[in-house]
Design an enzyme around this catalytic site. Structure first.
Site, PDB file in Angstrom:
ATOM      1  N   HIS A   1      -3.439   0.778  -1.094  1.00 28.89           N
ATOM      2  CA  HIS A   1      -3.025  -0.571  -0.539  1.00 28.89           C
ATOM      3  C   HIS A   1      -2.392  -0.157   0.915  1.00 28.89           C
ATOM      4  CE1 HIS A   1      -0.389  -4.213   0.121  1.00 28.89           C
ATOM      5  NE2 HIS A   1      -1.426  -4.551  -0.248  1.00 28.89           N
TER       6      HIS A   1
ATOM      7  N   HIS B   1      -4.782  -1.460   4.753  1.00 26.15           N
ATOM      8  CA  HIS B   1      -4.283  -2.522   5.437  1.00 26.15           C
ATOM      9  C   HIS B   1      -4.323  -1.725   7.022  1.00 26.15           C
ATOM     10  CE1 HIS B   1      -3.261  -6.508   3.517  1.00 26.15           C
ATOM     11  NE2 HIS B   1      -3.039  -5.514   2.496  1.00 26.15           N
TER      12      HIS B   1
ATOM     13  N   HIS C   1      -7.849  -7.880  -3.499  1.00 20.07           N
ATOM     14  CA  HIS C   1      -6.670  -7.950  -4.239  1.00 20.07           C
ATOM     15  C   HIS C   1      -7.113  -8.637  -5.599  1.00 20.07           C
ATOM     16  CE1 HIS C   1      -4.900  -7.630  -0.222  1.00 20.07           C
ATOM     17  NE2 HIS C   1      -3.778  -7.313  -0.924  1.00 20.07           N
TER      18      HIS C   1
ATOM     19  N   GLU D   1      -4.458 -15.403   4.039  1.00 18.00           N
ATOM     20  CA  GLU D   1      -3.364 -13.961   4.375  1.00 18.00           C
ATOM     21  C   GLU D   1      -2.237 -14.341   5.128  1.00 18.00           C
ATOM     22  OE1 GLU D   1      -3.739  -9.398   5.347  1.00 18.00           O
ATOM     23  OE2 GLU D   1      -5.559 -10.800   5.994  1.00 18.00           O
TER      24      GLU D   1
ATOM     25  N   HIS E   1       0.901 -16.428   2.723  1.00 15.96           N
ATOM     26  CA  HIS E   1       0.702 -15.200   2.248  1.00 15.96           C
ATOM     27  C   HIS E   1       1.772 -14.090   2.545  1.00 15.96           C
ATOM     28  CE1 HIS E   1      -0.485 -10.811   2.154  1.00 15.96           C
ATOM     29  NE2 HIS E   1      -0.174 -11.019   0.806  1.00 15.96           N
TER      30      HIS E   1
ATOM     31  N   HIS F   1       5.846 -12.711   0.923  1.00 24.31           N
ATOM     32  CA  HIS F   1       6.402 -11.226   0.830  1.00 24.31           C
ATOM     33  C   HIS F   1       7.799 -11.333   1.599  1.00 24.31           C
ATOM     34  CE1 HIS F   1       3.128  -8.900  -0.944  1.00 24.31           C
ATOM     35  NE2 HIS F   1       2.331  -9.653  -0.724  1.00 24.31           N
TER      36      HIS F   1
ATOM     37  N   HIS G   1       0.507 -12.274  -6.216  1.00 18.28           N
ATOM     38  CA  HIS G   1      -0.955 -12.273  -6.016  1.00 18.28           C
ATOM     39  C   HIS G   1      -1.946 -12.964  -7.011  1.00 18.28           C
ATOM     40  CE1 HIS G   1      -1.750 -10.288  -2.275  1.00 18.28           C
ATOM     41  NE2 HIS G   1      -0.548  -9.680  -2.043  1.00 18.28           N
TER      42      HIS G   1
END
Length: 685
Positions: free
Chosen positions: A210, A214, A239, A351, A366, A370, A406
């Site tokens: 992950h 990114h 994802h 995103e 998104h 987080h 997610h």
């Protein structure tokens, strides 16, 4: 600076909180710095430091004087504070820093600038920005980038091992140091149901994948590093596949599909106590207690201000765009979503990346999710608590709530996908090509057909390059993870025409039963089809026997590259270590299964490569071997079909099983395979 760039950049990246003047590369490399490079606390001691640390190094690198860059943009992140790419202010700072690194005219200038900056900025911010820049500069793309496990092992390792490692380092010579074992499940007891899949969530390889994805696909930064072919769709696909794999793992352990966290004001029953400590400030990642609820985040010190009403407004607008089939651009133009590019546009909106067509209107749903979940324990900073694991990109996949969040994000994409027409027979068939048989078999003599094996594997890793202020040498730990025995796919296909044909072989795995061992209807099974491999095949007229080894998968990277240790590599320049190490960990290719054997449906399809082809590429190139999640460097995504094809769209209600889906098409085949788990631990040789 005639020395190897790999060596110089590696020294800058390792042991991030040891000052730049400390010898690097196990004491062999020393940076000979002008006085201006020293930070204020060490500048007056510069000459004595140079004499003390530089005399025994094998390689001494002199540095030129430079004009100090303006670093005021980075003040938002304290030197020993927490850095998160989910935080909008932190992303702005990282974007400035990436651009500064990209602007350097050559590697020598970049090394000098990075060396000056290194001890003045937050270490994770520095590592992130420099790694992204190295990935995307044409003159540094072959520089080896250490994994985050090498740089910050505290993010993934039980903190109780560090005192033991330091004790051994100060008492024993490097050849006598023993490996310290990290328990498999140390974050909760068996009383907690979610702990049944902690081995998967907390697998180091999952987090490293992950993190690296990114790096390759940053959400913010200069256009050069963000704007990539089908970037938004890749965000969706990678994802979606991760959530499908996690759910399949849950089924194998008697747990239901993860429940979507779509109601932002509902109580969250899942707790998480991460038990990891940040090297930067010596503080633990904050825990989340059972039955907490979201509140507005108002942390001025972190420049994190997020309101639930804004989140609800953004998602309402995104739903409106999906349901209308059009989204509003920043200049008021209407952008269609009900076409092949719609998923890409939606991915960047949701995103949200800097490619979002209207970030002011559609917001940052998104990533701010987080942020809110990461600060749920202290939303207004009243207790001066740092972020939880879910609020840090490097640790977020350890938290059960990541998967609930997610699952919600994936449900939003499904809302879009269900508006698209089902694939027609012309979309799915491949005339004159039929598959006559398909099966799998372990790579050993007399192995039974269609039976695969999984087991626990214990692996040793050297954390020496990530431990600051310890003696030189190796500091080994061992950790236990799931692994599968190597196997091969065997496909017998017939080309009924008189001319050769090229096909794309698509291999998927699907759960046959849910957590209660009940057969899954196709509409549920379809969302849990996980792609195992995809590759080009030449079909000569007549019968063709196709064998494909599991380790050849274009989804995964080998174990050695997931857990690479650059500092101890015997041949550090043998292959590029950047973009090319983006890929799903090979040891997680298969679900665990069960001791009595869990049945899965293995699907194969050969599609017409003339309809799939985008650009020719060499699959055997090291940098092309994991393109299903990571694409190709500087190239278009190598498949014209929608990601997830042929299972990304809804089907007619008459299709009740996977066999119903396959039956009309001779170029498809389904085989039932049993995966048996052996509850034994085998040491990796």
């Amino acid at each position: 600076m005639a020395s190897n760039n790999n060596q110089l950049f590696r020294g800058l990246l390792q042991k991030p909180y040891e000052p730049i003047f400390f010898p690097k590369s196990d004491g062999k490399l020393f940076y000979d710095l002008p006085g201006a490079y020293f930070t204020d606390e060490y500048r007056e001691y510069g000459p004595s430091i140079q004499n003390r640390f530089g005399s025994n190094a094998e390689t001494v690198i002199p540095f030129p004087n430079i004009t100090p860059p303006d670093l005021s943009f980075a003040n938002v992140v304290k030197r020993r504070g927490e850095f998160s790419v989910f935080n909008q202010a932190h992303r702005r700072a990282s974007s400035h820093l990436i651009q500064l690194f990209l602007d350097q005219p050559d590697p020598a200038s970049l090394i000098a600038t990075a060396a000056y900056i290194r001890d003045r900025l937050n270490a994770p911010l520095f590592q992130y920005a420099l790694s992204v820049a190295l990935l995307h500069r044409s003159d540094t793309r072959d520089v080896e980038i250490p994994s985050f496990l090498e740089l910050f092992p505290d993010r993934y390792v039980d903190p109780s091992v560090f005192p033991k490692l330091r004790e051994q380092g100060n008492v024993l010579e490097r050849g006598n140091r023993r490996a310290i074992d990290i328990p498999l499940n140390y974050t909760a007891s068996d009383q907690i149901d979610e702990q049944r899949v902690a081995y998967w969530r907390e697998d180091i390889g999952v987090s490293l994948h992950h993190w690296h994805w990114h790096l390759v696909y940053p959400s913010s930064g200069p256009d050069l590093v963000v704007r990539k072919n089908r970037r938004g769709e890749l965000f969706y696909h990678m994802h979606q596949q991760t959530i499908a794999r996690y759910n399949i793992e849950r089924f194998a352990n008697g747990l239901p599909r993860v429940r979507s966290f779509s109601q932002l004001r509902e109580t969250i029953p899942e707790a998480y106590f991460p038990k990891i400590v940040r090297t930067s400030d010596g503080r633990a990642y904050s825990a989340r207690y059972p039955n907490q609820v979201l509140n507005d985040v108002n942390r001025a010190e972190d420049e994190s201000v997020v309101k639930i009403v804004d989140m609800e407004s953004w998602i309402h607008r995104i739903f409106e765009a999906i349901d209308n089939g059009t989204a509003k651009g920043a200049n008021g133009e209407l952008i269609p979503l009900n076409n092949n590019r719609g998923i890409d546009v939606l991915g960047d909106m949701l995103e949200a990346s800097t490619l979002s067509i209207n970030p002011t209107y559609y917001g940052d749903y998104h990533q701010n999710g987080h942020v809110m979940l990461g600060y749920i324990h202290d939303p207004d900073n009243a207790y001066l608590e740092g972020v939880g694991a879910i609020g840090d990109n490097t640790t977020t996949m350890r938290d059960p709530l990541f998967y609930r969040w997610h699952q919600h994000i994936d449900d939003i994409f499904v809302r879009h996908k269900q508006r698209l027409p089902a694939y027609s027979p012309q979309d799915l068939q491949f005339s004159d090509v039929s598959i006559n048989s398909y099966g799998v078999q372990l790579n050993k003599a007399d192995a039974p057909k269609n039976v695969l094996l999984t087991y626990w594997q214990r692996t040793q890793f050297d954390l020496g390059t990530g431990l600051d202020f310890v003696p030189n040498g190796n500091f080994f730990v061992t950790f236990t993870h799931i692994q599968h025995a190597p196997f091969a796919y065997h496909i017998q296909a017939t080309n009924h025409s008189n001319t050769p044909k090229r096909g794309y072989v698509r291999l998927f795995l699907a759960p046959k039963v849910d957590h209660k061992r009940q057969l899954m209807p196709f509409q549920d099974q379809r969302r849990h089809m996980v792609e195992l491999d995809k590759f080009l095949v030449e079909l000569r007229p007549g019968s063709n026997n196709i064998t494909r080894r599991s380790e050849q998968s274009n989804l995964t990277i080998p174990y050695e590259r997931t857990f690479r240790n650059i500092a101890s590599s015997r041949e550090p320049d043998s292959e590029p270590f950047q973009f090319c190490n983006c890929g799903w960990p090979s040891h997680l290719l298969l679900p665990k299964g069960s001791t009595d054997g869990t049945e899965y449906e293995f699907f194969v399809m050969i599609s017409d490569y003339n309809q799939d082809r985008v650009e020719e590429f060499n699959e055997s190139d090291n940098c092309n071997d994991a393109h299903l999640f990571c694409g190709l460097r500087d190239r278009k995504y190598p498949d014209a079909r929608s990601m997830g094809y042929p299972f990304d769209r809804f089907t007619a209600s008459s299709v009740r099983t996977l066999h119903d889906f396959v039956r009309p098409y001779k170029n498809m085949f389904v085989t039932t395979v049993s995966i048996r788990f052996t509850n034994t631990v085998i040491a990796r040789t």
